[in-house]
Design a protein around this motif. Structure first.
Motif, PDB file in Angstrom:
ATOM      1  N   TYR A  11       0.878  -1.174   0.000  1.00 54.95           N
ATOM      2  CA  TYR A  11       0.000   0.000   0.000  1.00 54.95           C
ATOM      3  C   TYR A  11       0.916   1.224   0.000  1.00 54.95           C
ATOM      4  CZ  TYR A  11      -3.957  -2.970   1.498  1.00 54.95           C
ATOM      5  OH  TYR A  11      -4.944  -3.930   1.590  1.00 54.95           O
ATOM      6  N   ARG A  14       4.492   0.652   0.713  1.00 54.19           N
ATOM      7  CA  ARG A  14       4.834  -0.127   1.924  1.00 54.19           C
ATOM      8  C   ARG A  14       4.326  -1.550   1.754  1.00 54.19           C
ATOM      9  NH1 ARG A  14       2.711  -1.293   7.286  1.00 54.19           N
ATOM     10  NH2 ARG A  14       0.675  -0.467   6.683  1.00 54.19           N
ATOM     11  N   VAL A  16       3.024  -5.043   2.672  1.00 58.10           N
ATOM     12  CA  VAL A  16       2.384  -5.634   3.859  1.00 58.10           C
ATOM     13  C   VAL A  16       2.363  -7.159   3.771  1.00 58.10           C
ATOM     14  CG1 VAL A  16       0.994  -3.617   4.461  1.00 58.10           C
ATOM     15  CG2 VAL A  16       0.030  -5.328   2.942  1.00 58.10           C
ATOM     16  N   GLU A  34      -2.309 -11.368  14.037  1.00 57.50           N
ATOM     17  CA  GLU A  34      -2.647 -10.222  14.887  1.00 57.50           C
ATOM     18  C   GLU A  34      -3.361  -9.140  14.072  1.00 57.50           C
ATOM     19  OE1 GLU A  34       1.062  -8.900  16.482  1.00 57.50           O
ATOM     20  OE2 GLU A  34       1.281 -10.697  17.718  1.00 57.50           O
ATOM     21  N   GLY A  36      -3.974  -6.099  11.997  1.00 57.41           N
ATOM     22  CA  GLY A  36      -3.087  -5.390  11.075  1.00 57.41           C
ATOM     23  C   GLY A  36      -2.027  -6.266  10.423  1.00 57.41           C
ATOM     24  N   SER A  37      -2.100  -7.590  10.631  1.00 59.27           N
ATOM     25  CA  SER A  37      -1.053  -8.463  10.067  1.00 59.27           C
ATOM     26  C   SER A  37      -1.242  -8.659   8.554  1.00 59.27           C
ATOM     27  CB  SER A  37      -1.036  -9.816  10.785  1.00 59.27           C
ATOM     28  OG  SER A  37      -2.309 -10.421  10.720  1.00 59.27           O
ATOM     29  N   GLY A  38      -2.473  -8.539   8.068  1.00 59.30           N
ATOM     30  CA  GLY A  38      -2.681  -8.643   6.614  1.00 59.30           C
ATOM     31  C   GLY A  38      -3.718  -9.667   6.185  1.00 59.30           C
ATOM     32  N   LYS A  39      -4.537 -10.142   7.117  1.00 59.92           N
ATOM     33  CA  LYS A  39      -5.540 -11.175   6.769  1.00 59.92           C
ATOM     34  C   LYS A  39      -6.550 -10.638   5.757  1.00 59.92           C
ATOM     35  CE  LYS A  39      -6.776 -11.572  11.078  1.00 59.92           C
ATOM     36  NZ  LYS A  39      -5.886 -10.512  11.578  1.00 59.92           N
ATOM     37  N   SER A  40      -7.143  -9.485   6.068  1.00 62.66           N
ATOM     38  CA  SER A  40      -8.154  -8.941   5.138  1.00 62.66           C
ATOM     39  C   SER A  40      -7.530  -8.598   3.800  1.00 62.66           C
ATOM     40  CB  SER A  40      -8.822  -7.696   5.734  1.00 62.66           C
ATOM     41  OG  SER A  40      -9.536  -8.061   6.890  1.00 62.66           O
ATOM     42  N   THR A  41      -6.296  -8.122   3.833  1.00 62.01           N
ATOM     43  CA  THR A  41      -5.586  -7.811   2.584  1.00 62.01           C
ATOM     44  C   THR A  41      -5.448  -9.072   1.733  1.00 62.01           C
ATOM     45  OG1 THR A  41      -4.399  -5.995   3.616  1.00 62.01           O
ATOM     46  CG2 THR A  41      -3.374  -6.980   1.666  1.00 62.01           C
ATOM     47  N   HIS A 184     -10.542 -14.418  14.894  1.00 61.01           N
ATOM     48  CA  HIS A 184      -9.853 -14.219  16.172  1.00 61.01           C
ATOM     49  C   HIS A 184     -10.464 -15.149  17.219  1.00 61.01           C
ATOM     50  CE1 HIS A 184      -7.283 -10.934  14.934  1.00 61.01           C
ATOM     51  NE2 HIS A 184      -8.324 -10.321  14.401  1.00 61.01           N
TER      52      HIS A 184
HETATM   53  N1  LIG Z   1      -6.376   0.633   1.947  1.00 56.11           N
HETATM   54  C1  LIG Z   1      -5.252   0.627   2.683  1.00 56.11           C
HETATM   55  N2  LIG Z   1      -4.321   1.595   2.531  1.00 56.11           N
HETATM   56  C2  LIG Z   1      -3.166   1.585   3.235  1.00 56.11           C
HETATM   57  N3  LIG Z   1      -2.850   0.642   4.147  1.00 56.11           N
HETATM   58  C3  LIG Z   1      -3.735  -0.347   4.340  1.00 56.11           C
HETATM   59  C4  LIG Z   1      -4.981  -0.410   3.626  1.00 56.11           C
HETATM   60  N4  LIG Z   1      -5.657  -1.508   4.028  1.00 56.11           N
HETATM   61  C5  LIG Z   1      -4.875  -2.114   4.950  1.00 56.11           C
HETATM   62  N5  LIG Z   1      -3.727  -1.412   5.137  1.00 56.11           N
HETATM   63  C6  LIG Z   1      -2.616  -1.778   6.040  1.00 56.11           C
HETATM   64  O1  LIG Z   1      -2.221  -3.112   5.735  1.00 56.11           O
HETATM   65  C7  LIG Z   1      -1.911  -3.825   6.913  1.00 56.11           C
HETATM   66  C8  LIG Z   1      -2.774  -5.077   6.973  1.00 56.11           C
HETATM   67  O2  LIG Z   1      -4.139  -4.692   7.166  1.00 56.11           O
HETATM   68  P1  LIG Z   1      -5.316  -5.764   7.153  1.00 56.11           P
HETATM   69  O3  LIG Z   1      -6.591  -5.007   7.239  1.00 56.11           O
HETATM   70  O4  LIG Z   1      -5.115  -6.668   6.007  1.00 56.11           O
HETATM   71  O5  LIG Z   1      -5.022  -6.546   8.519  1.00 56.11           O
HETATM   72  P2  LIG Z   1      -5.883  -7.662   9.287  1.00 56.11           P
HETATM   73  O6  LIG Z   1      -4.936  -8.766   9.605  1.00 56.11           O
HETATM   74  O7  LIG Z   1      -7.083  -7.999   8.498  1.00 56.11           O
HETATM   75  O8  LIG Z   1      -6.270  -6.888  10.623  1.00 56.11           O
HETATM   76  P3  LIG Z   1      -7.490  -7.074  11.672  1.00 56.11           P
HETATM   77  O9  LIG Z   1      -7.252  -8.362  12.405  1.00 56.11           O
HETATM   78  O10 LIG Z   1      -7.323  -5.886  12.550  1.00 56.11           O
HETATM   79  O11 LIG Z   1      -8.756  -7.048  10.865  1.00 56.11           O
HETATM   80  C9  LIG Z   1      -2.129  -2.855   8.077  1.00 56.11           C
HETATM   81  O12 LIG Z   1      -0.869  -2.287   8.413  1.00 56.11           O
HETATM   82  C10 LIG Z   1      -3.043  -1.801   7.501  1.00 56.11           C
HETATM   83  O13 LIG Z   1      -2.808  -0.531   8.082  1.00 56.11           O
END
Ligand SMILES: Nc1ncnc2c1ncn2[C@@H]1O[C@H](COP(=O)(O)OP(=O)(O)OP(=O)(O)O)[C@@H](O)[C@H]1O
Length: 215
Positions: A11, A14, A16, A34, A36-41, A184
């Motif tokens: 992103y 950066r 991820v 955890e 912000g680790s990147g699951k949703s990404t 979680h």
């Molecule tokens: N649209 C975006 N623009 C910039 N950074 C992003 C964007 N979406 C996610 N991130 C960053 O990517 C990283 C992974 O985010 P993600 O939402 O994938 O985490 P997650 O594991 O699903 O978190 P959670 O358990 O809190 O839902 C985080 O550092 C977040 O700040």
């Protein structure tokens, strides 16, 4: 069935996530990590919703080359679903159902199964978060998917709905559908026959352990 090759996601420059190679065969996979680790990404990339570097395949369909066919067989329910408030559950289910090649009978089956019947014709802006979640789960099962991605499916679901979801996942698995689920909450407490657990840490996806039935 599902394969990621030389996958990475950044992103704004950066990075991820970076996954050199991973493949999943039929079964139920739990992805932990955890906040912000990147699951949703990862889920959004595999669902074909956000751009990424590398390649993702479902069987022989490359997401970048066969986008329409790929998206027909890879379904996704997001963690916190949001829909235009003036649409009803029926509008959304019919729209997604048509795009996914789902029959009315199948749509009605999941509407009933997840308890959406009583608010089927109600605009979604009146829905509670649990009602929205159930609607998103109905849509995740429509058509003839090979893979269903469920991002935090248990959040906001009541105990009975969580049981129905576990039964529905187990039933779909017996028909050969593969699931990748982030949660979680402890999925092994939910009578799910997990194939394996993976964890996202240090910007990559690692195998953590085999599921309970093959231990
Ligand atoms: N649209 C975006 N623009 C910039 N950074 C992003 C964007 N979406 C996610 N991130 C960053 O990517 C990283 C992974 O985010 P993600 O939402 O994938 O985490 P997650 O594991 O699903 O978190 P959670 O358990 O809190 O839902 C985080 O550092 C977040 O700040």
């Amino acid at each position: 069935m599902l394969r990621l090759q030389q996958f990475s996601k950044s992103y704004g420059g950066r990075q991820v996530l970076a996954i050199e190679h991973v493949s999943f065969e039929k079964g139920i996979y739990w992805v932990k990590g955890e906040n912000g680790s990147g699951k949703s990404t990862l889920f959004k990339a595999v669902a074909g919703i956000i751009p990424f570097d590398g390649d993702i395949f479902c069987d022989n369909l490359n997401l970048k080359k066969h986008g329409v066919a790929y998206r027909r067989v890879v379904n996704y329910a997001e963690a916190e679903p949001l829909y235009p408030g003036f649409l009803t559950a029926k509008d959304l289910i019919r729209f997604v159902g048509d795009a996914k090649g789902s029959t009315r009978a199948q749509q009605n089956y999941y509407v009933e199964k997840f308890g959406v019947t009583s608010y089927f014709e109600t605009p979604v802006d009146t829905f509670s978060s649990g009602m929205l979640k159930k609607l998103s789960l109905v849509m995740a099962f429509l058509g003839t998917p090979k893979v269903i991605l469920l991002d935090e499916p248990l959040i906001t679901l009541d105990v009975d709905a969580a049981k129905v979801l576990a039964e529905t996942i187990q039933e779909a698995t017996s028909r050969g559908i593969m699931f990748i689920i982030s949660s979680h909450q402890d999925l092994s407490q939910n009578n799910l026959d997990l194939t394996a657990v993976y964890r996202i840490e240090n910007q990559t996806l690692r195998f953590e352990r085999a599921g309970k039935h093959i231990q």
